[in-house]
Design a protein around this motif. Structure first.
Motif, PDB file in Angstrom:
ATOM      1  N   GLY A  81       0.994 -11.044   4.479  1.00 59.56           N
ATOM      2  CA  GLY A  81       1.816 -12.114   5.018  1.00 59.56           C
ATOM      3  C   GLY A  81       2.255 -11.859   6.452  1.00 59.56           C
ATOM      4  N   GLU A  82       1.969 -10.679   6.985  1.00 60.08           N
ATOM      5  CA  GLU A  82       2.368 -10.332   8.354  1.00 60.08           C
ATOM      6  C   GLU A  82       1.573 -11.154   9.356  1.00 60.08           C
ATOM      7  N   ALA A  83       2.186 -11.410  10.487  1.00 62.53           N
ATOM      8  CA  ALA A  83       1.526 -12.174  11.545  1.00 62.53           C
ATOM      9  C   ALA A  83       0.536 -11.327  12.333  1.00 62.53           C
ATOM     10  N   THR A  84       0.719  -9.994  12.342  1.00 64.63           N
ATOM     11  CA  THR A  84      -0.142  -9.170  13.183  1.00 64.63           C
ATOM     12  C   THR A  84      -1.340  -8.631  12.408  1.00 64.63           C
ATOM     13  N   PRO A  85      -2.523  -8.838  12.942  1.00 65.00           N
ATOM     14  CA  PRO A  85      -3.718  -8.306  12.286  1.00 65.00           C
ATOM     15  C   PRO A  85      -3.734  -6.775  12.265  1.00 65.00           C
ATOM     16  N   GLU A  86      -3.069  -6.142  13.222  1.00 66.60           N
ATOM     17  CA  GLU A  86      -3.048  -4.684  13.274  1.00 66.60           C
ATOM     18  C   GLU A  86      -2.403  -4.089  12.026  1.00 66.60           C
ATOM     19  N   LYS A  87      -1.301  -4.705  11.562  1.00 65.11           N
ATOM     20  CA  LYS A  87      -0.623  -4.212  10.365  1.00 65.11           C
ATOM     21  C   LYS A  87      -1.500  -4.394   9.130  1.00 65.11           C
ATOM     22  N   ARG A  88      -2.167  -5.539   9.059  1.00 65.88           N
ATOM     23  CA  ARG A  88      -3.082  -5.775   7.929  1.00 65.88           C
ATOM     24  C   ARG A  88      -4.229  -4.774   7.960  1.00 65.88           C
ATOM     25  N   ASP A  89      -4.790  -4.545   9.142  1.00 68.48           N
ATOM     26  CA  ASP A  89      -5.914  -3.608   9.264  1.00 68.48           C
ATOM     27  C   ASP A  89      -5.496  -2.186   8.883  1.00 68.48           C
ATOM     28  N   ALA A  90      -4.309  -1.774   9.321  1.00 70.11           N
ATOM     29  CA  ALA A  90      -3.819  -0.434   8.990  1.00 70.11           C
ATOM     30  C   ALA A  90      -3.580  -0.298   7.486  1.00 70.11           C
ATOM     31  N   ALA A  91      -3.030  -1.328   6.871  1.00 68.58           N
ATOM     32  CA  ALA A  91      -2.797  -1.303   5.424  1.00 68.58           C
ATOM     33  C   ALA A  91      -4.124  -1.271   4.669  1.00 68.58           C
ATOM     34  N   MET A  92      -5.117  -2.007   5.149  1.00 70.92           N
ATOM     35  CA  MET A  92      -6.433  -2.001   4.509  1.00 70.92           C
ATOM     36  C   MET A  92      -7.090  -0.627   4.651  1.00 70.92           C
ATOM     37  N   ALA A  93      -6.968   0.010   5.805  1.00 70.59           N
ATOM     38  CA  ALA A  93      -7.551   1.341   6.011  1.00 70.59           C
ATOM     39  C   ALA A  93      -6.930   2.351   5.044  1.00 70.59           C
ATOM     40  N   ARG A  94      -5.608   2.272   4.854  1.00 71.08           N
ATOM     41  CA  ARG A  94      -4.945   3.177   3.902  1.00 71.08           C
ATOM     42  C   ARG A  94      -5.402   2.901   2.471  1.00 71.08           C
ATOM     43  N   LEU A  95      -5.587   1.630   2.121  1.00 73.77           N
ATOM     44  CA  LEU A  95      -6.056   1.276   0.785  1.00 73.77           C
ATOM     45  C   LEU A  95      -7.471   1.788   0.550  1.00 73.77           C
ATOM     46  N   LEU A  96      -8.341   1.602   1.523  1.00 71.47           N
ATOM     47  CA  LEU A  96      -9.720   2.091   1.382  1.00 71.47           C
ATOM     48  C   LEU A  96      -9.762   3.612   1.268  1.00 71.47           C
ATOM     49  N   ALA A  97      -8.919   4.311   2.019  1.00 70.67           N
ATOM     50  CA  ALA A  97      -8.853   5.774   1.920  1.00 70.67           C
ATOM     51  C   ALA A  97      -8.365   6.185   0.534  1.00 70.67           C
ATOM     52  N   ALA A  98      -7.388   5.477  -0.010  1.00 71.56           N
ATOM     53  CA  ALA A  98      -6.882   5.797  -1.345  1.00 71.56           C
ATOM     54  C   ALA A  98      -7.958   5.563  -2.393  1.00 71.56           C
ATOM     55  N   ARG A  99      -8.722   4.506  -2.249  1.00 72.14           N
ATOM     56  CA  ARG A  99      -9.817   4.240  -3.195  1.00 72.14           C
ATOM     57  C   ARG A  99     -10.906   5.312  -3.082  1.00 72.14           C
ATOM     58  N   ALA A 100     -11.173   5.793  -1.858  1.00 72.26           N
ATOM     59  CA  ALA A 100     -12.154   6.865  -1.674  1.00 72.26           C
ATOM     60  C   ALA A 100     -11.635   8.163  -2.325  1.00 72.26           C
ATOM     61  N   MET A 101     -10.321   8.398  -2.234  1.00 71.94           N
ATOM     62  CA  MET A 101      -9.728   9.568  -2.883  1.00 71.94           C
ATOM     63  C   MET A 101      -9.894   9.481  -4.399  1.00 71.94           C
ATOM     64  N   LEU A 102      -9.652   8.314  -4.958  1.00 69.43           N
ATOM     65  CA  LEU A 102      -9.810   8.130  -6.391  1.00 69.43           C
ATOM     66  C   LEU A 102     -11.262   8.364  -6.812  1.00 69.43           C
ATOM     67  N   ALA A 103     -12.205   7.833  -6.060  1.00 72.59           N
ATOM     68  CA  ALA A 103     -13.622   8.033  -6.374  1.00 72.59           C
ATOM     69  C   ALA A 103     -13.993   9.520  -6.313  1.00 72.59           C
ATOM     70  N   ALA A 104     -13.470  10.221  -5.317  1.00 71.52           N
ATOM     71  CA  ALA A 104     -13.759  11.660  -5.214  1.00 71.52           C
ATOM     72  C   ALA A 104     -13.137  12.438  -6.359  1.00 71.52           C
ATOM     73  N   ALA A 105     -11.918  12.058  -6.761  1.00 75.93           N
ATOM     74  CA  ALA A 105     -11.245  12.732  -7.869  1.00 75.93           C
ATOM     75  C   ALA A 105     -11.983  12.491  -9.180  1.00 75.93           C
ATOM     76  N   ALA A 132       1.365  -2.302  -0.676  1.00 77.85           N
ATOM     77  CA  ALA A 132       1.628  -2.364   0.770  1.00 77.85           C
ATOM     78  C   ALA A 132       0.686  -3.353   1.453  1.00 77.85           C
ATOM     79  N   TYR A 133      -0.557  -3.408   1.002  1.00 79.83           N
ATOM     80  CA  TYR A 133      -1.508  -4.354   1.601  1.00 79.83           C
ATOM     81  C   TYR A 133      -1.100  -5.792   1.271  1.00 79.83           C
ATOM     82  N   ASP A 134      -0.701  -6.037   0.023  1.00 82.41           N
ATOM     83  CA  ASP A 134      -0.256  -7.385  -0.357  1.00 82.41           C
ATOM     84  C   ASP A 134       0.931  -7.828   0.491  1.00 82.41           C
ATOM     85  N   GLU A 135       1.846  -6.892   0.755  1.00 83.94           N
ATOM     86  CA  GLU A 135       2.997  -7.218   1.595  1.00 83.94           C
ATOM     87  C   GLU A 135       2.565  -7.466   3.044  1.00 83.94           C
ATOM     88  N   ALA A 136       1.597  -6.714   3.522  1.00 81.92           N
ATOM     89  CA  ALA A 136       1.128  -6.859   4.904  1.00 81.92           C
ATOM     90  C   ALA A 136       0.286  -8.116   5.091  1.00 81.92           C
TER      91      ALA A 136
END
Length: 137
Positions: A110-134, A104-108
């Protein structure tokens, strides 16, 4: 030792409501320890683990994907986007979430809006934090 009231709410239910000695929360600016008498503030949460201390020992470890926390001298209210006890996290599920968020981040990217990229990055970082906790559980 003195305590403060901790209220922890997810979209599904009230997860925790009781007096605790300390809570460490994953604030957007970094890990934040909260003790009784803390200065009032509202902070955004990033993906990470909330650690609760009672009777001098860690009593709860909960993964949050994000949300907000309101801190007062006598109460902390956590409004989590998603919350799961660390013991219930699955490494395989976390790995799938990371892969999905990376796509989803790779797809975002290419988006023109920084908000979409930032939201995708926040979700990616949360997923990585979940993996580290697991992996640490």
């Amino acid at each position: 030792m003195s305590t403060f009231q901790l209220e922890f709410v997810s979209p599904e239910k009230l997860l925790l409501s009781r007096p605790v000695e300390m809570a460490v929360i994953p604030a957007a600016e970094g890990e934040m320890g909260v003790l009784p008498g803390h200065s009032p503030m509202i902070v955004a949460l990033r993906g990470g683990v909330i650690t609760v201390t009672e009777a001098g020992q860690v009593s709860e470890r909960l993964f949050v994907a994000g949300g907000f926390a309101e801190v007062t001298p006598s109460r902390v209210t956590i409004l989590a986007d998603e919350a799961t006890p660390v013991a219930q996290l699955s490494k395989a599920d976390a790995e799938r979430r990371v892969a999905k968020c990376e796509k989803a981040y790779d797809e975002a990217a290419g988006e023109a809006t920084p908000e979409k990229r930032d939201a995708a990055m926040a979700r990616l970082l949360a997923a990585r934090a979940m993996l580290a906790a697991a992996e640490a559980a």
